[in-house]
Design a protein around this motif. Sequence first.
Motif, PDB file in Angstrom:
ATOM      1  N   GLN A  19       0.830  -1.200   0.000  1.00 32.42           N
ATOM      2  CA  GLN A  19       0.000   0.000   0.000  1.00 32.42           C
ATOM      3  C   GLN A  19       0.870   1.259   0.000  1.00 32.42           C
ATOM      4  O   GLN A  19       0.532   2.245  -0.656  1.00 32.42           O
ATOM      5  CB  GLN A  19      -0.940   0.020   1.200  1.00 32.42           C
ATOM      6  CG  GLN A  19      -2.106  -0.936   1.065  1.00 32.42           C
ATOM      7  CD  GLN A  19      -2.987  -0.927   2.294  1.00 32.42           C
ATOM      8  OE1 GLN A  19      -2.520  -1.053   3.423  1.00 32.42           O
ATOM      9  NE2 GLN A  19      -4.293  -0.785   2.066  1.00 32.42           N
ATOM     10  N   GLU A  22       1.674   2.261  -3.228  1.00 34.55           N
ATOM     11  CA  GLU A  22       0.459   2.592  -3.973  1.00 34.55           C
ATOM     12  C   GLU A  22      -0.004   1.484  -4.915  1.00 34.55           C
ATOM     13  O   GLU A  22      -0.547   1.743  -5.989  1.00 34.55           O
ATOM     14  CB  GLU A  22       0.616   3.925  -4.694  1.00 34.55           C
ATOM     15  CG  GLU A  22       0.863   5.062  -3.732  1.00 34.55           C
ATOM     16  CD  GLU A  22       0.905   6.429  -4.394  1.00 34.55           C
ATOM     17  OE1 GLU A  22       0.602   6.558  -5.597  1.00 34.55           O
ATOM     18  OE2 GLU A  22       1.239   7.385  -3.668  1.00 34.55           O
ATOM     19  N   TYR A  23       0.183   0.232  -4.497  1.00 35.34           N
ATOM     20  CA  TYR A  23      -0.345  -0.895  -5.255  1.00 35.34           C
ATOM     21  C   TYR A  23      -1.866  -0.862  -5.188  1.00 35.34           C
ATOM     22  O   TYR A  23      -2.445  -0.568  -4.152  1.00 35.34           O
ATOM     23  CB  TYR A  23       0.134  -2.219  -4.646  1.00 35.34           C
ATOM     24  CG  TYR A  23       1.481  -2.704  -5.104  1.00 35.34           C
ATOM     25  CD1 TYR A  23       2.570  -1.847  -5.213  1.00 35.34           C
ATOM     26  CD2 TYR A  23       1.677  -4.043  -5.393  1.00 35.34           C
ATOM     27  CE1 TYR A  23       3.816  -2.316  -5.609  1.00 35.34           C
ATOM     28  CE2 TYR A  23       2.916  -4.514  -5.790  1.00 35.34           C
ATOM     29  CZ  TYR A  23       3.970  -3.648  -5.896  1.00 35.34           C
ATOM     30  OH  TYR A  23       5.197  -4.110  -6.293  1.00 35.34           O
ATOM     31  N   THR A  24      -2.513  -1.213  -6.283  1.00 37.22           N
ATOM     32  CA  THR A  24      -3.963  -1.363  -6.297  1.00 37.22           C
ATOM     33  C   THR A  24      -4.325  -2.693  -5.635  1.00 37.22           C
ATOM     34  O   THR A  24      -3.459  -3.558  -5.437  1.00 37.22           O
ATOM     35  CB  THR A  24      -4.510  -1.369  -7.730  1.00 37.22           C
ATOM     36  OG1 THR A  24      -4.006  -2.537  -8.407  1.00 37.22           O
ATOM     37  CG2 THR A  24      -4.125  -0.099  -8.487  1.00 37.22           C
ATOM     38  N   LYS A  25      -5.597  -2.867  -5.353  1.00 37.30           N
ATOM     39  CA  LYS A  25      -6.085  -4.136  -4.795  1.00 37.30           C
ATOM     40  C   LYS A  25      -5.673  -5.297  -5.695  1.00 37.30           C
ATOM     41  O   LYS A  25      -5.182  -6.322  -5.215  1.00 37.30           O
ATOM     42  CB  LYS A  25      -7.605  -4.046  -4.658  1.00 37.30           C
ATOM     43  CG  LYS A  25      -8.295  -5.346  -4.348  1.00 37.30           C
ATOM     44  CD  LYS A  25      -9.773  -5.152  -4.082  1.00 37.30           C
ATOM     45  CE  LYS A  25     -10.581  -4.949  -5.308  1.00 37.30           C
ATOM     46  NZ  LYS A  25     -12.037  -4.966  -5.061  1.00 37.30           N
ATOM     47  N   GLU A  26      -5.851  -5.138  -6.993  1.00 35.28           N
ATOM     48  CA  GLU A  26      -5.512  -6.206  -7.943  1.00 35.28           C
ATOM     49  C   GLU A  26      -4.011  -6.495  -7.950  1.00 35.28           C
ATOM     50  O   GLU A  26      -3.593  -7.655  -8.033  1.00 35.28           O
ATOM     51  CB  GLU A  26      -5.993  -5.831  -9.351  1.00 35.28           C
ATOM     52  CG  GLU A  26      -7.493  -5.843  -9.518  1.00 35.28           C
ATOM     53  CD  GLU A  26      -8.199  -4.597  -8.981  1.00 35.28           C
ATOM     54  OE1 GLU A  26      -7.515  -3.619  -8.564  1.00 35.28           O
ATOM     55  OE2 GLU A  26      -9.435  -4.590  -8.964  1.00 35.28           O
ATOM     56  N   GLN A  27      -3.194  -5.447  -7.861  1.00 30.21           N
ATOM     57  CA  GLN A  27      -1.739  -5.641  -7.825  1.00 30.21           C
ATOM     58  C   GLN A  27      -1.314  -6.343  -6.530  1.00 30.21           C
ATOM     59  O   GLN A  27      -0.388  -7.163  -6.553  1.00 30.21           O
ATOM     60  CB  GLN A  27      -1.024  -4.300  -7.951  1.00 30.21           C
ATOM     61  CG  GLN A  27      -1.100  -3.697  -9.336  1.00 30.21           C
ATOM     62  CD  GLN A  27      -0.549  -2.284  -9.373  1.00 30.21           C
ATOM     63  OE1 GLN A  27      -0.845  -1.454  -8.510  1.00 30.21           O
ATOM     64  NE2 GLN A  27       0.273  -2.007 -10.381  1.00 30.21           N
ATOM     65  N   ILE A  28      -1.968  -6.024  -5.454  1.00 28.60           N
ATOM     66  CA  ILE A  28      -1.661  -6.694  -4.177  1.00 28.60           C
ATOM     67  C   ILE A  28      -2.000  -8.171  -4.282  1.00 28.60           C
ATOM     68  O   ILE A  28      -1.197  -9.031  -3.895  1.00 28.60           O
ATOM     69  CB  ILE A  28      -2.399  -6.023  -3.004  1.00 28.60           C
ATOM     70  CG1 ILE A  28      -1.810  -4.633  -2.749  1.00 28.60           C
ATOM     71  CG2 ILE A  28      -2.311  -6.894  -1.742  1.00 28.60           C
ATOM     72  CD1 ILE A  28      -2.574  -3.798  -1.739  1.00 28.60           C
ATOM     73  N   ASP A  30      -2.143  -9.969  -6.975  1.00 28.12           N
ATOM     74  CA  ASP A  30      -1.153 -10.571  -7.877  1.00 28.12           C
ATOM     75  C   ASP A  30       0.190 -10.791  -7.185  1.00 28.12           C
ATOM     76  O   ASP A  30       0.876 -11.788  -7.436  1.00 28.12           O
ATOM     77  CB  ASP A  30      -0.951  -9.702  -9.122  1.00 28.12           C
ATOM     78  CG  ASP A  30      -2.161  -9.696 -10.037  1.00 28.12           C
ATOM     79  OD1 ASP A  30      -3.031 -10.588  -9.906  1.00 28.12           O
ATOM     80  OD2 ASP A  30      -2.250  -8.774 -10.877  1.00 28.12           O
ATOM     81  N   TYR A 125      -8.319  -5.637   2.821  1.00 25.79           N
ATOM     82  CA  TYR A 125      -6.899  -5.422   3.082  1.00 25.79           C
ATOM     83  C   TYR A 125      -6.504  -6.044   4.409  1.00 25.79           C
ATOM     84  O   TYR A 125      -5.340  -6.320   4.648  1.00 25.79           O
ATOM     85  CB  TYR A 125      -6.578  -3.920   3.093  1.00 25.79           C
ATOM     86  CG  TYR A 125      -6.716  -3.274   1.733  1.00 25.79           C
ATOM     87  CD1 TYR A 125      -5.735  -3.455   0.764  1.00 25.79           C
ATOM     88  CD2 TYR A 125      -7.824  -2.509   1.422  1.00 25.79           C
ATOM     89  CE1 TYR A 125      -5.862  -2.875  -0.490  1.00 25.79           C
ATOM     90  CE2 TYR A 125      -7.954  -1.928   0.172  1.00 25.79           C
ATOM     91  CZ  TYR A 125      -6.976  -2.117  -0.773  1.00 25.79           C
ATOM     92  OH  TYR A 125      -7.101  -1.546  -2.025  1.00 25.79           O
TER      93      TYR A 125
END
Length: 137
Positions: A19, A22-28, A30, A125
Amino acid sequence: MDWFESHAQKHKKIVEKLQSKEYTKEQIIDYFDFENMKKHEVDFCPLYKENKKCHDMKSLNCYMCACPNFRFSDDGISKYNEQVILSECDINNGKKFSGGGFIHQDCSSCTVPHHRAYILKNFSYDWREMMSECKIK
């Protein structure tokens, strides 16, 4: 219970790190792919050091390590034939194993919480929030 709390802290630390980048939910989600985690988060799971998956599936995602359908109590949930049932599955998936007077849920053949679509549907999260129904008081 000790594992549950320890794992929650490890999960939180990784999510907060992502976070902050600044990772998005989808990037997290992944990022929690088994192949990535075994390279970058070796201490998250003891199986990573052995390059071994907990479930036999091509694309294993570790975001929901443990499962929101898993129910447990260190004091036991109930008894069956003089054995204490320590855990069970809320969706009745999988089988059980017993030994030493205890019965425990065997989740090894269930891949439900390790699919990206399931994680997206149940995403938070906060790992503890996703697993809030697991602990039986």
